[in-house]
Design a protein around this motif. Sequence first.
Motif, PDB file in Angstrom:
ATOM      1  N   SER A   1       0.807  -1.217   0.000  1.00  0.00           N
ATOM      2  CA  SER A   1       0.000   0.000   0.000  1.00  0.00           C
ATOM      3  C   SER A   1       0.843   1.271   0.000  1.00  0.00           C
ATOM      4  N   LEU A   2       2.111   1.140   0.356  1.00  0.00           N
ATOM      5  CA  LEU A   2       2.997   2.313   0.359  1.00  0.00           C
ATOM      6  C   LEU A   2       3.322   2.785  -1.053  1.00  0.00           C
ATOM      7  N   PHE A   3       2.992   1.951  -2.037  1.00  0.00           N
ATOM      8  CA  PHE A   3       3.278   2.270  -3.442  1.00  0.00           C
ATOM      9  C   PHE A   3       1.965   2.351  -4.223  1.00  0.00           C
ATOM     10  N   ALA A   4       1.811   3.429  -4.973  1.00  0.00           N
ATOM     11  CA  ALA A   4       0.590   3.617  -5.765  1.00  0.00           C
ATOM     12  C   ALA A   4       0.959   4.050  -7.177  1.00  0.00           C
ATOM     13  N   ARG A   5       0.126   3.691  -8.120  1.00  0.00           N
ATOM     14  CA  ARG A   5       0.428   3.978  -9.531  1.00  0.00           C
ATOM     15  C   ARG A   5      -0.839   4.373 -10.290  1.00  0.00           C
TER      16      ARG A   5
ATOM     17  N   HIS B   1      -3.836   3.752  -7.860  1.00  0.00           N
ATOM     18  CA  HIS B   1      -4.164   2.364  -7.482  1.00  0.00           C
ATOM     19  C   HIS B   1      -3.065   1.847  -6.564  1.00  0.00           C
ATOM     20  N   SER B   2      -3.419   1.538  -5.325  1.00  0.00           N
ATOM     21  CA  SER B   2      -2.443   1.037  -4.358  1.00  0.00           C
ATOM     22  C   SER B   2      -2.137  -0.434  -4.619  1.00  0.00           C
ATOM     23  N   TYR B   3      -0.854  -0.798  -4.543  1.00  0.00           N
ATOM     24  CA  TYR B   3      -0.466  -2.191  -4.768  1.00  0.00           C
ATOM     25  C   TYR B   3      -0.918  -3.112  -3.639  1.00  0.00           C
ATOM     26  N   GLY B   4      -1.270  -2.551  -2.491  1.00  0.00           N
ATOM     27  CA  GLY B   4      -1.792  -3.376  -1.404  1.00  0.00           C
ATOM     28  C   GLY B   4      -3.074  -4.081  -1.809  1.00  0.00           C
ATOM     29  N   ALA B   5      -3.856  -3.429  -2.673  1.00  0.00           N
ATOM     30  CA  ALA B   5      -5.093  -4.036  -3.171  1.00  0.00           C
ATOM     31  C   ALA B   5      -4.792  -5.259  -4.019  1.00  0.00           C
ATOM     32  N   ASN B   6      -3.668  -5.235  -4.739  1.00  0.00           N
ATOM     33  CA  ASN B   6      -3.279  -6.395  -5.545  1.00  0.00           C
ATOM     34  C   ASN B   6      -3.011  -7.604  -4.660  1.00  0.00           C
ATOM     35  N   VAL B   7      -2.399  -7.349  -3.495  1.00  0.00           N
ATOM     36  CA  VAL B   7      -2.124  -8.436  -2.549  1.00  0.00           C
ATOM     37  C   VAL B   7      -3.435  -9.060  -2.099  1.00  0.00           C
ATOM     38  N   LEU B   8      -4.436  -8.219  -1.808  1.00  0.00           N
ATOM     39  CA  LEU B   8      -5.740  -8.727  -1.371  1.00  0.00           C
ATOM     40  C   LEU B   8      -6.378  -9.600  -2.444  1.00  0.00           C
ATOM     41  N   ILE B   9      -6.264  -9.192  -3.698  1.00  0.00           N
ATOM     42  CA  ILE B   9      -6.831  -9.962  -4.810  1.00  0.00           C
ATOM     43  C   ILE B   9      -6.141 -11.322  -4.935  1.00  0.00           C
ATOM     44  N   VAL B  10      -4.809 -11.320  -4.814  1.00  0.00           N
ATOM     45  CA  VAL B  10      -4.057 -12.575  -4.875  1.00  0.00           C
ATOM     46  C   VAL B  10      -4.487 -13.503  -3.736  1.00  0.00           C
TER      47      VAL B  10
ATOM     48  N   THR C   1      -6.559  -3.538   4.638  1.00  0.00           N
ATOM     49  CA  THR C   1      -6.443  -3.032   3.275  1.00  0.00           C
ATOM     50  C   THR C   1      -7.209  -1.725   3.109  1.00  0.00           C
ATOM     51  N   SER C   2      -8.402  -1.661   3.691  1.00  0.00           N
ATOM     52  CA  SER C   2      -9.218  -0.459   3.555  1.00  0.00           C
ATOM     53  C   SER C   2      -8.582   0.742   4.244  1.00  0.00           C
ATOM     54  N   VAL C   3      -7.866   0.489   5.348  1.00  0.00           N
ATOM     55  CA  VAL C   3      -7.182   1.586   6.042  1.00  0.00           C
ATOM     56  C   VAL C   3      -6.018   2.119   5.212  1.00  0.00           C
ATOM     57  N   PHE C   4      -5.208   1.211   4.683  1.00  0.00           N
ATOM     58  CA  PHE C   4      -3.964   1.614   4.022  1.00  0.00           C
ATOM     59  C   PHE C   4      -4.097   1.848   2.516  1.00  0.00           C
ATOM     60  N   SER C   5      -5.282   1.670   1.958  1.00  0.00           N
ATOM     61  CA  SER C   5      -5.438   1.801   0.504  1.00  0.00           C
ATOM     62  C   SER C   5      -5.143   3.211  -0.015  1.00  0.00           C
ATOM     63  N   ASN C   6      -5.224   4.204   0.880  1.00  0.00           N
ATOM     64  CA  ASN C   6      -4.871   5.569   0.454  1.00  0.00           C
ATOM     65  C   ASN C   6      -3.766   6.160   1.330  1.00  0.00           C
ATOM     66  N   LYS C   7      -2.875   5.285   1.786  1.00  0.00           N
ATOM     67  CA  LYS C   7      -1.773   5.720   2.650  1.00  0.00           C
ATOM     68  C   LYS C   7      -0.416   5.498   1.965  1.00  0.00           C
ATOM     69  N   SER C   8      -0.344   5.812   0.705  1.00  0.00           N
ATOM     70  CA  SER C   8       0.892   5.582  -0.053  1.00  0.00           C
ATOM     71  C   SER C   8       1.934   6.667   0.200  1.00  0.00           C
ATOM     72  N   LEU C   9       3.191   6.276   0.036  1.00  0.00           N
ATOM     73  CA  LEU C   9       4.316   7.204   0.154  1.00  0.00           C
ATOM     74  C   LEU C   9       4.987   7.458  -1.193  1.00  0.00           C
TER      75      LEU C   9
ATOM     76  N   LYS D   1       6.814   9.107 -14.188  1.00  0.00           N
ATOM     77  CA  LYS D   1       7.190  10.094 -13.186  1.00  0.00           C
ATOM     78  C   LYS D   1       6.837   9.598 -11.786  1.00  0.00           C
ATOM     79  N   THR D   2       7.800   9.661 -10.871  1.00  0.00           N
ATOM     80  CA  THR D   2       7.582   9.188  -9.502  1.00  0.00           C
ATOM     81  C   THR D   2       7.826  10.309  -8.501  1.00  0.00           C
ATOM     82  N   THR D   3       6.900  10.452  -7.551  1.00  0.00           N
ATOM     83  CA  THR D   3       7.050  11.420  -6.468  1.00  0.00           C
ATOM     84  C   THR D   3       6.866  10.699  -5.137  1.00  0.00           C
ATOM     85  N   THR D   4       7.415  11.267  -4.075  1.00  0.00           N
ATOM     86  CA  THR D   4       7.316  10.642  -2.751  1.00  0.00           C
ATOM     87  C   THR D   4       6.914  11.669  -1.698  1.00  0.00           C
TER      88      THR D   4
END
Length: 209
Positions: A80-84, A93-102, A151-159, A166-169
Amino acid sequence: MNYKKLLFTEGLLTRFFAFLLTFWVLFVTTIVISHLSLPEGLLLGKITGGNLELSSNFFVSTLQILTYNLISIICIVIGSLFARRKKEKDIYHSYGANVLIVLAVLFGLVLGTNSFGIQVENVSLLYKILGLFDVTQRSAIWEITSIIMMTSVFSNKSLVFTTGKKTTTIKWKQLFFSKLEIGFIIVSLLFLVVGAIVESTAIYSVLSK
């Protein structure tokens, strides 16, 4: 309404129920398909959970199960720390959601093909689904609710945010957690502990027969 908006930008309760629906649709669909079309025991010996050797001590085994289940939580939080997003106008889209789907698909395959580490009798499709809701004998509801809450807590907690190339932090201290989100995290971890106790109890019940 854009479904991604429900998952990643709306209020916590909206995100929770959106992830809840997403998980259960994938989970039950995978159970049905794998039960009807795949051989029993397909994943035996092929996943870590199936090879997990538990201690003969109940409390130690409970701790082992809890530690193993925490891996899913850790993967969700780190992901969830990474979003694209592809374009500026898109929703991140947070990658933490991908983990939940898997996890939804993996859990469905294990249950659908009866690929548990402890050999149990393969039951009917209806019983496999309805049995999930026996919260005193099955840990599924406790563990699933726990990972969905987290997942619901961290879905919008990306760094780290990536748009195209382009990547920003941002920094940790810029993340904000509401009282409700903190409550969700605490309850999620409590559910994980309860799930480990229920699972450990069920395993020893099977082994003692």
